[in-house]
Scaffold this motif. Structure first.
Motif, PDB file in Angstrom:
ATOM      1  N   ASP A 102     -18.033 -28.568 -11.799  1.00 53.87           N
ATOM      2  CA  ASP A 102     -16.727 -29.180 -12.091  1.00 53.87           C
ATOM      3  C   ASP A 102     -16.864 -30.697 -12.241  1.00 53.87           C
ATOM      4  OD1 ASP A 102     -15.621 -26.693 -11.978  1.00 53.87           O
ATOM      5  OD2 ASP A 102     -14.556 -26.984 -10.085  1.00 53.87           O
ATOM      6  N   LYS A 103     -17.939 -31.108 -12.909  1.00 57.09           N
ATOM      7  CA  LYS A 103     -18.241 -32.520 -13.188  1.00 57.09           C
ATOM      8  C   LYS A 103     -18.528 -33.334 -11.920  1.00 57.09           C
ATOM      9  CE  LYS A 103     -15.486 -32.532 -17.432  1.00 57.09           C
ATOM     10  NZ  LYS A 103     -14.398 -33.198 -18.196  1.00 57.09           N
ATOM     11  N   LYS A 104     -18.733 -32.634 -10.821  1.00 55.14           N
ATOM     12  CA  LYS A 104     -19.039 -33.288  -9.552  1.00 55.14           C
ATOM     13  C   LYS A 104     -20.516 -33.042  -9.214  1.00 55.14           C
ATOM     14  CE  LYS A 104     -18.626 -34.762  -5.184  1.00 55.14           C
ATOM     15  NZ  LYS A 104     -18.398 -36.168  -4.781  1.00 55.14           N
ATOM     16  N   LYS A 105     -21.229 -34.121  -8.857  1.00 54.64           N
ATOM     17  CA  LYS A 105     -22.635 -34.001  -8.500  1.00 54.64           C
ATOM     18  C   LYS A 105     -22.759 -33.333  -7.136  1.00 54.64           C
ATOM     19  CE  LYS A 105     -26.882 -36.766  -8.269  1.00 54.64           C
ATOM     20  NZ  LYS A 105     -27.418 -38.146  -8.374  1.00 54.64           N
ATOM     21  N   LEU A 144     -24.501 -29.986 -11.203  1.00 57.33           N
ATOM     22  CA  LEU A 144     -23.190 -30.491 -11.602  1.00 57.33           C
ATOM     23  C   LEU A 144     -22.220 -29.316 -11.626  1.00 57.33           C
ATOM     24  CD1 LEU A 144     -22.303 -33.371 -12.385  1.00 57.33           C
ATOM     25  CD2 LEU A 144     -22.378 -32.633 -14.782  1.00 57.33           C
ATOM     26  N   VAL A 175     -17.301 -30.080  -3.182  1.00 54.35           N
ATOM     27  CA  VAL A 175     -16.467 -30.076  -4.385  1.00 54.35           C
ATOM     28  C   VAL A 175     -15.054 -29.622  -4.025  1.00 54.35           C
ATOM     29  CG1 VAL A 175     -16.186 -29.196  -6.732  1.00 54.35           C
ATOM     30  CG2 VAL A 175     -18.492 -29.513  -5.797  1.00 54.35           C
ATOM     31  N   GLN A 201     -22.260 -22.405 -12.790  1.00 53.03           N
ATOM     32  CA  GLN A 201     -22.442 -23.827 -13.110  1.00 53.03           C
ATOM     33  C   GLN A 201     -23.577 -24.431 -12.285  1.00 53.03           C
ATOM     34  OE1 GLN A 201     -18.951 -26.551 -13.384  1.00 53.03           O
ATOM     35  NE2 GLN A 201     -17.728 -24.689 -13.104  1.00 53.03           N
ATOM     36  N   GLN A 245     -30.282 -30.943  -7.246  1.00 55.63           N
ATOM     37  CA  GLN A 245     -29.077 -31.591  -7.743  1.00 55.63           C
ATOM     38  C   GLN A 245     -28.481 -30.743  -8.865  1.00 55.63           C
ATOM     39  OE1 GLN A 245     -29.755 -35.659  -8.856  1.00 55.63           O
ATOM     40  NE2 GLN A 245     -30.677 -36.212  -6.883  1.00 55.63           N
ATOM     41  N   SER A 305     -27.165 -25.764 -14.047  1.00 53.20           N
ATOM     42  CA  SER A 305     -27.424 -27.207 -14.124  1.00 53.20           C
ATOM     43  C   SER A 305     -28.409 -27.709 -13.072  1.00 53.20           C
ATOM     44  CB  SER A 305     -26.104 -27.973 -13.968  1.00 53.20           C
ATOM     45  OG  SER A 305     -25.519 -27.727 -12.695  1.00 53.20           O
TER      46      SER A 305
END
Length: 252
Positions: free
Chosen positions: A75-78, A73, A206, A54, A71, A58
């Motif tokens: 687990d949908k965390k920045k 992403l 995370v 991931q 930067q 990303s």
């Protein structure tokens, strides 16, 4: 991006223990265990495969307040990676460290380390050193460098890193690691770079990593590395060059 793979001989865990096979390597093992890179060489987090994928799938390079950031992403965390965060997370106190040494200094110090094949080229070969120096070079190349292949060969930048370690100077590994991650992205990501380090960064930012089930087991150096380092490289006389006195002082 979904087809990115791990490189089996990249970002390995260093072997800095003391089995019977260590005979002749005690000094360099003691030195590395006392050095500022010890944590980065040996940190061995549980690596969650999907999280590393991931991250690299990303990841993008951004400029924020005139600072470069990576930067991503996960687990949908920045997730944000900077040179400073690398320095903190890997316990590398190298903010004032050296990036590259002058060419003349590199040649002079490599000769002092016993390198036997000096030319005017800025590519160097591990095989032309005696065993303790070879172990130092091999460990840094496989554990900290951005390389994935050709382990006998190293660049002037890596030569600078070895020389700084040997002369009790600080090399800026944080900058080196960050710049190579950026270069990796800008050149088109081809493999899952620095999985040990990326997982350390993710663990800091995370939550809930343990819910992932697929784990990648990082390869480690084994006791066989010592026997390999004792083998004479083609064209090398076998002359033993001791470690520098500064290394003995730090190891004591």
């Amino acid at each position: 991006m979904s087809n990115l793979k791990f490189a089996e001989t990249h970002n390995l865990v260093a072997f800095l223990g003391k089995p019977e096979e260590i005979d002749g390597f005690e000094e360099i093992i003691d030195y590395l265990n006392a050095s500022y890179v010890q944590y980065a060489l040996t940190v061995n987090p549980t690596i969650y495969t999907t999280c590393i994928k991931q991250f690299w799938a990303s990841a993008k390079v951004k400029i924020v307040n005139e600072e470069r950031q990576i930067q991503a992403l996960v687990d949908k965390k920045k997730v944000i990676i900077t040179e400073t965060s690398i320095r903190s997370n890997l316990k590398l106190d190298d903010a004032e460290g050296i990036n590259d040494l002058p060419t003349a200094t590199i040649f002079e110090e490599l000769e002092r380390m016993g390198y036997e094949n000096l030319t005017q080229k800025l590519t160097f070969y591990k095989a032309y050193f005696s065993s303790q120096w070879k172990f130092l070079i091999h460990t840094i190349l496989q554990c900290l460098s951005a390389k994935t292949t050709t382990w006998n060969e190293f660049s002037s930048t890596m030569a600078s890193a070895m020389i700084c370690l040997a002369t009790n100077q600080i090399f800026n590994f944080s900058k080196y690691i960050f710049n190579n991650m950026v270069k990796h992205l800008e050149g088109g990501v081809k493999f899952l770079m620095y999985p040990r380090f990326v997982q350390v960064f993710l663990d800091k930012q995370v939550k809930g990593m343990t819910r992932h089930k697929e784990v990648y087991v990082t390869r480690s150096h084994t006791k066989k590395v010592f026997a390999n380092m004792k083998r004479l490289g083609k064209g090398f006389s076998g002359r033993v060059t001791p470690l520098f006195p500064t290394m003995m002082i730090q190891a004591s």
